[in-house]
Enzyme design. Sequence first.
Site, PDB file in Angstrom:
ATOM      1  N   ASP A 163      15.070   7.518  60.185  1.00 46.14           N
ATOM      2  CA  ASP A 163      14.040   8.703  60.273  1.00 46.14           C
ATOM      3  C   ASP A 163      14.552   9.566  61.338  1.00 46.14           C
ATOM      4  OD1 ASP A 163      12.567   7.746  58.192  1.00 46.14           O
ATOM      5  OD2 ASP A 163      11.324   6.514  59.684  1.00 46.14           O
TER       6      ASP A 163
ATOM      7  N   TYR B  46      17.465  -3.771  64.863  1.00 43.70           N
ATOM      8  CA  TYR B  46      17.005  -2.564  65.308  1.00 43.70           C
ATOM      9  C   TYR B  46      16.600  -2.816  67.002  1.00 43.70           C
ATOM     10  CZ  TYR B  46      16.829   0.535  61.219  1.00 43.70           C
ATOM     11  OH  TYR B  46      16.969   1.251  60.300  1.00 43.70           O
TER      12      TYR B  46
END
EC number: 5.4.99.12
Length: 266
Positions: free
Chosen positions: A57, A114
Amino acid sequence: MRSRPFTYLFYIQYLGTGYHGWQKQTGVKTIQGTLEKAFRFILRHEDSIILGASRTDAGVSCNRGAFELFLKHEMPFDLLDAVNAILPSDIRLLEVQPAPSHFNIIQDVAYKEYHYNFAFGEKFHPFAAANLAYFVGYPDIGLMKLGAKLFQGKHNFQSYCSIDKVSDDYFREIIEADIIQHANAGLGLIPKQAYTFIVKGKGFLRYQIRKMITVLIELGLGNLSLEEIAQSLKKPELQNIPIHAPANGLVLEKVEFIKKVDSLGL
């Protein structure tokens, strides 16, 4: 992609703060759009396709991501160095190798890891903010670690995704979820009270990880309980986590594939 039989796997890293995410979009600067422009310039044609392993994103960075480049003709020269020479300084190609025809950069992902980096206490130097989020207060890290373990396994994460995300499948499996001290805590501009939320899984919903860390921070500050987090995974239709943490703390640390591409007949 069969009309472009020559496929190459690239590994990439980038600082995402200046980009509107990975995916190419009209009118905004993205990682994919910047790459396509660079490849067009070097190859001197537009007959190529880029497919990423993960679509980060806006504002999210990447330490070792991956994408495929599909070409009609064999790569004629050292494309890695040539493209790196004209890419902006916040994007770097790490390595490239031919990929076999049966390799699928989406389906062959073993897991994505992540890292969400965050700090609290006295506000840190702004130069550290590229990959470090700041939270007010003094959360209980030990309690947050317990909360992170609740996410492990396969759960319904409908409460933890963008409210405009409509899907038939909100279930995702978390292989690992933990909070550790930041690798550079106390060094340079990184404060001592800096930590990293590590999450591993094959795939994630939009904003999922950023909402997970939001909930863990609220847990650490005493605004939520472990029981409430567990309930949010059992009956997600009862609530949606309204706030997602800032993008600057999130980094796609690495993408691992089911088999090393080197072992797939190359």
